[in-house]
Scaffold this motif. Structure first.
Motif, PDB file in Angstrom:
ATOM      1  N   ASP A 308     -82.946 -12.474  39.678  1.00 15.60           N
ATOM      2  CA  ASP A 308     -84.321 -11.902  40.430  1.00 15.60           C
ATOM      3  C   ASP A 308     -85.115 -12.985  40.706  1.00 15.60           C
ATOM      4  O   ASP A 308     -86.247 -12.588  41.113  1.00 15.60           O
ATOM      5  N   ASP A 309     -84.933 -14.067  40.347  1.00 16.79           N
ATOM      6  CA  ASP A 309     -86.023 -15.336  40.713  1.00 16.79           C
ATOM      7  C   ASP A 309     -85.564 -16.049  41.796  1.00 16.79           C
ATOM      8  O   ASP A 309     -86.562 -16.780  42.278  1.00 16.79           O
ATOM      9  N   PHE A 310     -84.575 -16.009  42.612  1.00 17.44           N
ATOM     10  CA  PHE A 310     -84.220 -16.887  43.540  1.00 17.44           C
ATOM     11  C   PHE A 310     -85.027 -16.372  44.710  1.00 17.44           C
ATOM     12  O   PHE A 310     -85.451 -15.185  44.972  1.00 17.44           O
ATOM     13  N   PRO A 311     -85.612 -17.383  45.710  1.00 17.21           N
ATOM     14  CA  PRO A 311     -85.217 -18.986  45.454  1.00 17.21           C
ATOM     15  C   PRO A 311     -85.835 -19.417  44.386  1.00 17.21           C
ATOM     16  O   PRO A 311     -87.197 -19.074  44.272  1.00 17.21           O
ATOM     17  N   ILE A 312     -85.478 -20.495  43.773  1.00 17.49           N
ATOM     18  CA  ILE A 312     -85.801 -21.240  42.396  1.00 17.49           C
ATOM     19  C   ILE A 312     -86.474 -22.381  43.018  1.00 17.49           C
ATOM     20  O   ILE A 312     -85.575 -22.937  43.870  1.00 17.49           O
ATOM     21  N   ARG A 313     -87.378 -23.105  42.389  1.00 20.80           N
ATOM     22  CA  ARG A 313     -87.984 -24.399  42.903  1.00 20.80           C
ATOM     23  C   ARG A 313     -87.221 -25.810  42.189  1.00 20.80           C
ATOM     24  O   ARG A 313     -87.339 -26.186  41.210  1.00 20.80           O
ATOM     25  N   LEU A 314     -86.052 -25.934  42.956  1.00 23.03           N
ATOM     26  CA  LEU A 314     -85.339 -26.986  42.748  1.00 23.03           C
ATOM     27  C   LEU A 314     -84.638 -27.787  43.948  1.00 23.03           C
ATOM     28  O   LEU A 314     -84.563 -26.907  44.819  1.00 23.03           O
ATOM     29  N   HIS A 315     -84.196 -29.144  43.901  1.00 23.38           N
ATOM     30  CA  HIS A 315     -83.220 -29.223  45.005  1.00 23.38           C
ATOM     31  C   HIS A 315     -81.902 -29.216  44.607  1.00 23.38           C
ATOM     32  O   HIS A 315     -81.249 -29.950  43.885  1.00 23.38           O
ATOM     33  N   SER A 316     -81.461 -27.915  45.279  1.00 15.83           N
ATOM     34  CA  SER A 316     -80.079 -27.607  44.964  1.00 15.83           C
ATOM     35  C   SER A 316     -78.903 -28.705  44.904  1.00 15.83           C
ATOM     36  O   SER A 316     -77.975 -28.935  44.067  1.00 15.83           O
ATOM     37  N   ALA A 317     -78.937 -29.540  46.111  1.00 14.58           N
ATOM     38  CA  ALA A 317     -77.877 -30.672  46.369  1.00 14.58           C
ATOM     39  C   ALA A 317     -77.702 -31.584  45.190  1.00 14.58           C
ATOM     40  O   ALA A 317     -76.789 -32.023  44.530  1.00 14.58           O
ATOM     41  N   THR A 318     -79.016 -31.831  44.666  1.00 12.92           N
ATOM     42  CA  THR A 318     -79.180 -32.798  43.487  1.00 12.92           C
ATOM     43  C   THR A 318     -78.605 -32.268  42.339  1.00 12.92           C
ATOM     44  O   THR A 318     -77.760 -32.821  41.547  1.00 12.92           O
ATOM     45  N   VAL A 319     -79.091 -30.964  42.101  1.00  9.22           N
ATOM     46  CA  VAL A 319     -78.483 -30.225  40.886  1.00  9.22           C
ATOM     47  C   VAL A 319     -76.953 -30.185  40.751  1.00  9.22           C
ATOM     48  O   VAL A 319     -76.130 -30.561  39.748  1.00  9.22           O
ATOM     49  N   ILE A 320     -76.473 -29.853  42.067  1.00 10.41           N
ATOM     50  CA  ILE A 320     -74.850 -29.582  42.041  1.00 10.41           C
ATOM     51  C   ILE A 320     -74.280 -30.946  42.028  1.00 10.41           C
ATOM     52  O   ILE A 320     -73.216 -30.997  41.394  1.00 10.41           O
ATOM     53  N   LEU A 321     -74.813 -31.955  42.632  1.00  8.38           N
ATOM     54  CA  LEU A 321     -74.218 -33.381  42.339  1.00  8.38           C
ATOM     55  C   LEU A 321     -74.045 -33.613  41.081  1.00  8.38           C
ATOM     56  O   LEU A 321     -73.012 -34.210  40.330  1.00  8.38           O
ATOM     57  N   VAL A 322     -75.030 -33.683  40.145  1.00 11.14           N
ATOM     58  CA  VAL A 322     -75.100 -33.796  38.670  1.00 11.14           C
ATOM     59  C   VAL A 322     -74.161 -33.112  37.992  1.00 11.14           C
ATOM     60  O   VAL A 322     -73.593 -33.578  37.249  1.00 11.14           O
ATOM     61  N   HIS A 323     -74.129 -31.813  38.289  1.00  8.84           N
ATOM     62  CA  HIS A 323     -73.309 -30.607  37.888  1.00  8.84           C
ATOM     63  C   HIS A 323     -71.771 -31.491  37.862  1.00  8.84           C
ATOM     64  O   HIS A 323     -70.920 -31.119  36.814  1.00  8.84           O
ATOM     65  N   TRP A 324     -71.497 -31.615  38.989  1.00 10.71           N
ATOM     66  CA  TRP A 324     -70.033 -31.997  39.374  1.00 10.71           C
ATOM     67  C   TRP A 324     -69.756 -33.372  38.588  1.00 10.71           C
ATOM     68  O   TRP A 324     -68.679 -33.499  37.916  1.00 10.71           O
ATOM     69  N   LEU A 325     -70.732 -34.259  38.509  1.00  4.85           N
ATOM     70  CA  LEU A 325     -70.469 -35.643  37.902  1.00  4.85           C
ATOM     71  C   LEU A 325     -70.309 -35.256  36.484  1.00  4.85           C
ATOM     72  O   LEU A 325     -69.672 -35.886  35.676  1.00  4.85           O
ATOM     73  N   THR A 326     -71.090 -34.513  35.953  1.00 11.88           N
ATOM     74  CA  THR A 326     -71.069 -34.097  34.449  1.00 11.88           C
ATOM     75  C   THR A 326     -69.747 -33.517  34.173  1.00 11.88           C
ATOM     76  O   THR A 326     -69.310 -33.944  33.103  1.00 11.88           O
ATOM     77  N   ALA A 327     -69.407 -32.618  34.739  1.00 10.19           N
ATOM     78  CA  ALA A 327     -68.207 -31.455  34.546  1.00 10.19           C
ATOM     79  C   ALA A 327     -67.055 -32.230  34.454  1.00 10.19           C
ATOM     80  O   ALA A 327     -65.911 -31.975  33.844  1.00 10.19           O
ATOM     81  N   LEU A 328     -66.815 -33.050  35.518  1.00  6.52           N
ATOM     82  CA  LEU A 328     -65.563 -33.671  36.189  1.00  6.52           C
ATOM     83  C   LEU A 328     -65.305 -35.019  35.529  1.00  6.52           C
ATOM     84  O   LEU A 328     -64.156 -35.596  35.473  1.00  6.52           O
ATOM     85  N   VAL A 329     -66.529 -35.829  35.329  1.00  8.80           N
ATOM     86  CA  VAL A 329     -66.302 -37.376  34.837  1.00  8.80           C
ATOM     87  C   VAL A 329     -66.885 -37.402  33.651  1.00  8.80           C
ATOM     88  O   VAL A 329     -66.243 -37.970  32.566  1.00  8.80           O
ATOM     89  N   LEU A 330     -68.118 -37.116  33.487  1.00 11.02           N
ATOM     90  CA  LEU A 330     -68.644 -37.456  32.049  1.00 11.02           C
ATOM     91  C   LEU A 330     -68.194 -36.751  31.043  1.00 11.02           C
ATOM     92  O   LEU A 330     -67.923 -37.395  29.893  1.00 11.02           O
ATOM     93  N   ALA A 331     -68.071 -35.463  30.981  1.00 14.45           N
ATOM     94  CA  ALA A 331     -67.572 -34.713  29.960  1.00 14.45           C
ATOM     95  C   ALA A 331     -66.076 -35.024  29.518  1.00 14.45           C
ATOM     96  O   ALA A 331     -65.894 -35.171  28.285  1.00 14.45           O
ATOM     97  N   PRO A 332     -65.259 -35.174  30.312  1.00  9.59           N
ATOM     98  CA  PRO A 332     -63.649 -35.353  30.231  1.00  9.59           C
ATOM     99  C   PRO A 332     -63.786 -36.761  29.355  1.00  9.59           C
ATOM    100  O   PRO A 332     -62.955 -37.041  28.489  1.00  9.59           O
ATOM    101  N   MET A 333     -64.661 -37.805  29.994  1.00  6.68           N
ATOM    102  CA  MET A 333     -64.476 -39.150  29.510  1.00  6.68           C
ATOM    103  C   MET A 333     -64.980 -39.353  28.119  1.00  6.68           C
ATOM    104  O   MET A 333     -64.789 -39.920  27.284  1.00  6.68           O
ATOM    105  N   GLY A 334     -66.055 -38.020  27.692  1.00  6.89           N
ATOM    106  CA  GLY A 334     -66.638 -38.226  26.300  1.00  6.89           C
ATOM    107  C   GLY A 334     -65.449 -38.047  25.507  1.00  6.89           C
ATOM    108  O   GLY A 334     -65.763 -38.237  24.237  1.00  6.89           O
TER     109      GLY A 334
END
Length: 367
Positions: A308-334
């Protein structure tokens, strides 16, 4: 959703990822932290959010609160191997889920077979049904393995069945996706959407059966069918869903689901090879798990929590990029290097807290 609920759910999600590394860096003999890792995210957080979303009430009902408390009891009793308590709690959890499902839909899920019912509602009911069935099946496995010993199968383990708690979260996320496609439910498009529903819901069940019986070639065929269905969902959603902020997160989520399908097929192919060594494919398995759990499922839960909050105040592209980097690279490497695990937890905390606590209103930073 209230601030207190957001704090609670984000804390559990971040804790779940941290516990995913506990068995590797802080092992305790006789205890499996992977269970807590799975339970805190899928059952305690995901299950509670699913029920809260189903009831559509401004305040959390007593039933949902009871489910949450008992899901924590379930998680820690299963972790501590207090199985009699786990079984007792399972009965109440199943009853709560079924009570909410029946109030929303009906006792018998005949809506699955009615063409006039939107596909989004079918996915929603299937999500609730799979949650209660998953709890019941895990209880049967506990009874078999710990007490009755009716059947022995190598894959018939609690950890195998506990992973099934992620399936209801996948289905409720698909319900959100198809809810944004209601406007195109003409005869042809509806037929395609119905086909996707049956391939995905039945396909995962059949795939799970083949896992239990260690039938690798049929797993390939089922996974290929699931992959095809996911691609169809992606094409429909990307083409016809209205352009809005939540579409970006759900499109990203479907991307994670595609990664999950591809890595799943690759992992099965490795298992079929002579001289298969699970140690050598450990990296692939973890990419598969993190893409599913902390990629695809997180996208769905985040959209539900901020519905019920959308649109929310963030830059979606940045959050999505960090999300992919975290889930597919950083987390498995951990899994292999401790400092990657620390960075992954911080990265995941950034994503979760940003999605949960960014302000809402007419300002959209993507504009």
């Amino acid at each position: 959703m209230t601030i207190r609920l957001k704090i609670l759910f984000s804390f559990l999600m971040i804790s779940a990822l941290g516990l995913g590394y506990a068995d590797i860096y802080f092992p305790v003999e006789g205890f499996n932290f992977e269970r807590l890792h799975i339970f805190l995210f899928n059952l305690c957080t995901g299950g509670t959010i699913l029920l809260y979303y189903t009831e559509q009430q401004s305040a959390v009902s007593g039933r949902v609160k009871l489910f949450f408390v008992l899901s924590l009891v379930y998680a820690f009793s299963a972790f501590l191997k207090w199985y009699s308590l786990t079984l007792a709690v399972s009965v109440v959890l199943c009853a709560l889920v079924e009570k909410i499902r029946i109030n929303k839909f009906s006792i018998v899920p005949y809506q699955f077979f009615l063409s006039r019912v939107p596909v989004s509602e079918k996915f929603h009911q299937a999500s609730l049904w799979c949650l209660s069935i998953g709890i019941a099946m895990a209880s049967v496995v506990i009874i078999n393995n710990e007490y009755a010993h009716w059947v022995y199968m190598e894959k018939l383990t609690l950890n195998t069945f506990f992973l099934g708690y992620s399936f209801p979260l996948s289905l409720i996320t698909l319900s959100l996706v198809f809810d944004m496609l209601k406007k195109i439910e003409g005869p042809q498009s509806k037929a395609i959407m119905e086909l996707c529903f049956w391939i995905i819901t039945l396909g995962v069940i059949v795939f799970f059966i083949f896992i239990l019986f260690e039938q690798f070639l049929p797993q390939i065929f089922v996974t290929a069918a699931l992959f095809t269905a996911v691609i169809m969902v992606f094409m429909l959603y990307y083409t016809f869903a209205d352009s809005m902020q939540q579409k970006k997160f759900l499109t990203s989520g479907i991307g994670f689901l595609i990664v999950t399908a591809v890595t799943g097929i690759a992992y099965i192919c490795f298992q079929m090879q002579d001289g298969y060594d699970p140690i050598k494919t450990k990296w692939l398995l973890h990419i598969h798990v993190f893409a599913s759990l902390y990629g695809w499922n997180l996208c769905g839960l985040a959209v539900i929590c901020r519905f019920d909050d959308f649109p929310i105040r963030l830059h979606s592209a940045t959050v999505i990029l960090v999300h992919w980097l975290t889930a597919l690279v950083l987390a498995p490497m951990g899994i292999f290097q401790g400092w990657f695990a620390i960075v992954a937890i911080f990265g995941y905390a950034f994503i979760t807290l940003t999605l949960f606590f960014s302000g809402n209103g007419n300002i959209n930073y993507d504009q």
